[in-house]
Structures are given as structure tokens and as C-alpha cells.
Design a protein around this motif. Structure first.
Motif, PDB file in Angstrom:
ATOM      1  N   PHE A   6       0.825  -1.198   0.000  1.00 23.07           N
ATOM      2  CA  PHE A   6       0.000   0.000   0.000  1.00 23.07           C
ATOM      3  C   PHE A   6       0.860   1.249   0.000  1.00 23.07           C
ATOM      4  O   PHE A   6       1.981   1.242   0.512  1.00 23.07           O
ATOM      5  CB  PHE A   6      -0.923  -0.019   1.224  1.00 23.07           C
ATOM      6  N   ASP A   7       0.326   2.322  -0.579  1.00 23.53           N
ATOM      7  CA  ASP A   7       1.030   3.601  -0.640  1.00 23.53           C
ATOM      8  C   ASP A   7       0.891   4.386   0.658  1.00 23.53           C
ATOM      9  O   ASP A   7       1.801   5.100   1.056  1.00 23.53           O
ATOM     10  CB  ASP A   7       0.498   4.458  -1.788  1.00 23.53           C
ATOM     11  N   VAL A   8      -0.273   4.269   1.309  1.00 17.87           N
ATOM     12  CA  VAL A   8      -0.552   4.989   2.550  1.00 17.87           C
ATOM     13  C   VAL A   8      -1.355   4.069   3.459  1.00 17.87           C
ATOM     14  O   VAL A   8      -2.249   3.356   3.015  1.00 17.87           O
ATOM     15  CB  VAL A   8      -1.381   6.271   2.293  1.00 17.87           C
ATOM     16  N   ALA A   9      -1.016   4.089   4.746  1.00 23.35           N
ATOM     17  CA  ALA A   9      -1.785   3.354   5.750  1.00 23.35           C
ATOM     18  C   ALA A   9      -2.042   4.306   6.916  1.00 23.35           C
ATOM     19  O   ALA A   9      -1.227   5.190   7.202  1.00 23.35           O
ATOM     20  CB  ALA A   9      -1.025   2.126   6.221  1.00 23.35           C
ATOM     21  N   LEU A  10      -3.184   4.133   7.588  1.00 24.19           N
ATOM     22  CA  LEU A  10      -3.578   5.005   8.687  1.00 24.19           C
ATOM     23  C   LEU A  10      -3.938   4.168   9.909  1.00 24.19           C
ATOM     24  O   LEU A  10      -4.681   3.193   9.806  1.00 24.19           O
ATOM     25  CB  LEU A  10      -4.791   5.855   8.282  1.00 24.19           C
ATOM     26  N   ILE A  11      -3.401   4.570  11.053  1.00 28.04           N
ATOM     27  CA  ILE A  11      -3.755   3.995  12.349  1.00 28.04           C
ATOM     28  C   ILE A  11      -4.277   5.149  13.184  1.00 28.04           C
ATOM     29  O   ILE A  11      -3.612   6.180  13.291  1.00 28.04           O
ATOM     30  CB  ILE A  11      -2.527   3.369  13.036  1.00 28.04           C
ATOM     31  N   GLY A  35       7.949   0.525  -1.035  1.00 25.11           N
ATOM     32  CA  GLY A  35       9.031   1.487  -0.857  1.00 25.11           C
ATOM     33  C   GLY A  35       8.552   2.897  -1.149  1.00 25.11           C
ATOM     34  O   GLY A  35       7.863   3.132  -2.139  1.00 25.11           O
ATOM     35  N   GLY A  36       8.879   3.829  -0.268  1.00 19.97           N
ATOM     36  CA  GLY A  36       8.440   5.214  -0.413  1.00 19.97           C
ATOM     37  C   GLY A  36       7.053   5.473   0.137  1.00 19.97           C
ATOM     38  O   GLY A  36       6.569   6.600   0.114  1.00 19.97           O
ATOM     39  N   SER A  37       6.383   4.427   0.636  1.00 20.90           N
ATOM     40  CA  SER A  37       5.032   4.566   1.180  1.00 20.90           C
ATOM     41  C   SER A  37       5.080   5.108   2.597  1.00 20.90           C
ATOM     42  O   SER A  37       6.082   4.987   3.294  1.00 20.90           O
ATOM     43  CB  SER A  37       4.315   3.217   1.173  1.00 20.90           C
ATOM     44  N   ARG A  38       3.947   5.665   3.033  1.00 19.70           N
ATOM     45  CA  ARG A  38       3.879   6.274   4.365  1.00 19.70           C
ATOM     46  C   ARG A  38       2.813   5.627   5.236  1.00 19.70           C
ATOM     47  O   ARG A  38       1.775   5.195   4.749  1.00 19.70           O
ATOM     48  CB  ARG A  38       3.604   7.762   4.247  1.00 19.70           C
ATOM     49  N   LEU A  39       3.120   5.615   6.517  1.00 21.25           N
ATOM     50  CA  LEU A  39       2.192   5.180   7.556  1.00 21.25           C
ATOM     51  C   LEU A  39       1.939   6.402   8.441  1.00 21.25           C
ATOM     52  O   LEU A  39       2.888   7.034   8.910  1.00 21.25           O
ATOM     53  CB  LEU A  39       2.805   4.045   8.378  1.00 21.25           C
ATOM     54  N   PRO A 147      11.623   3.290   3.380  1.00 22.76           N
ATOM     55  CA  PRO A 147      12.601   3.711   2.366  1.00 22.76           C
ATOM     56  C   PRO A 147      12.408   2.969   1.042  1.00 22.76           C
ATOM     57  O   PRO A 147      11.975   1.819   1.024  1.00 22.76           O
ATOM     58  CB  PRO A 147      13.951   3.353   2.977  1.00 22.76           C
ATOM     59  N   LEU A 148      12.753   3.630  -0.040  1.00 18.72           N
ATOM     60  CA  LEU A 148      12.655   3.009  -1.358  1.00 18.72           C
ATOM     61  C   LEU A 148      13.543   1.789  -1.473  1.00 18.72           C
ATOM     62  O   LEU A 148      13.195   0.827  -2.124  1.00 18.72           O
ATOM     63  CB  LEU A 148      13.050   4.019  -2.443  1.00 18.72           C
ATOM     64  N   SER A 149      14.674   1.767  -0.794  1.00 17.84           N
ATOM     65  CA  SER A 149      15.634   0.661  -0.911  1.00 17.84           C
ATOM     66  C   SER A 149      15.135  -0.647  -0.335  1.00 17.84           C
ATOM     67  O   SER A 149      15.687  -1.683  -0.605  1.00 17.84           O
ATOM     68  CB  SER A 149      16.955   1.042  -0.226  1.00 17.84           C
ATOM     69  N   THR A 150      14.022  -0.614   0.452  1.00 14.61           N
ATOM     70  CA  THR A 150      13.507  -1.856   1.033  1.00 14.61           C
ATOM     71  C   THR A 150      12.320  -2.397   0.254  1.00 14.61           C
ATOM     72  O   THR A 150      11.682  -3.335   0.676  1.00 14.61           O
ATOM     73  CB  THR A 150      13.090  -1.638   2.503  1.00 14.61           C
TER      74      THR A 150
END
Length: 153
Positions: A6-11, A35-39, A147-150
Motif C-alpha cells: 500500500f502507498d498509505v496506511a492510517l492507524i 518502498g516510499g510509502s507512508r504510515l 525507504p525506497l531501498s527496502t
């Protein structure tokens, strides 16, 4: 089984309180991010958990900020303020923001931003702690990024 990334996740609003094992929870959450996604975590500030708005002395701490044992609840939680009813025992794990930040970093997530707020996202009883000259931290928003590298290939 690959469930996707997923690109974005929300808690938000108390979800982390039901998680007894934060390292495992964030290990899984990190695996669901590309990679590059945000939580984004928008939660109650742990500091609010030391007060009891129903107490005759609601501005005096009712427990320690550093308490680590889970709280046992017998009342069902209603975030809309329409009353609570009796339920079975449930356990509430209170995680301070510093611990959440540490677990996120150890899970391979980088800190983008951490902001604290003087407004509540709790039950309406907690509104008594808002808009005060000596304002308490009541909620926070933590944004972390994988990170994108993961990124999986």
C-alpha cells in the motif's frame, strides 16, 4: 500469500491500545508498505491516559505515565459519548509516543514528522482538558516512511 503493498496506511483513535506486541505489529505493517510509502498514526497522547475525567479530582494524575501493565476494562468503549455498557474483560495496552517511534525505526521505517496537539480524539468526557492556559498534550500525529531501498522486487 502476497496481500499487496500500500502507498498509505492510517492507524487512529485507540487502535494501538489493542496491540500487546508492537514490534510484531509494526513488522507486519512495514511489510504491507511499498518502498516510499507512508504510515500515518493519529493517536491519543499517552499523557492523557494518566487522567480520569470521571474522577472527583480529574486534573490530578490517576496513574503513572510509566505504567507498563495493561489496563483491564470491563466496560465497552463508545467513542460517540452515548454511554458505556458492561462487557467481558478486555486489555488495553498504553504505548507512549517514544516507544512507538522506537518500534517504527526498528521496523525499518523512517521518521518524517511527529506533531503533538492540545485537542482530544477521545471520548467527549476528555473535552474538559482542552483549551486551557496550561494545555496538556492530548493527541499526536506521527508520519513514518518506508525507504525506497527496502521495496520488494
Amino acid at each position: 500469500m502476497d496481500v499487496g503493498q500500500f502507498d498509505v496506511a492510517l492507524i487512529t483513535v485507540g487502535a494501538l491500545g489493542w496491540m500487546p506486541d508492537l514490534p510484531e505489529f509494526f513488522r507486519i505493517a512495514s511489510g504491507l508498505l511499498g518502498g516510499g510509502s507512508r504510515l500515518v498514526i493519529y493517536e491519543t497522547q499517552r499523557f492523557m491516559e494518566i487522567f480520569d475525567p470521571a474522577s472527583p479530582i480529574p486534573f490530578e494524575p490517576a496513574c503513572s505515565y510509566f505504567e507498563q501493565r495493561p489496563l483491564e476494562e470491563s466496560m465497552l468503549i463508545a467513542y460517540d459519548g452515548k454511554g458505556h455498557s458492561e462487557g467481558g474483560p478486555a486489555y488495553w495496552f498504553i504505548h507512549p509516543p517514544g516507544g512507538i517511534v522506537t518500534v517504527c525505526v526498528r521496523s525499518g521505517l523512517g521518521i518524517v514528522e511527529l506533531r503533538e496537539y492540545g485537542h482530544t480524539i477521545r471520548e467527549p468526557e476528555y473535552d474538559i482538558y482542552e483549551v486551557r492556559a496550561a494545555q496538556l498534550p492530548m493527541s499526536y500525529c506521527l508520519m513514518v516512511e518506508k525507504p525506497l531501498s527496502t521495496q520488494k522486487r
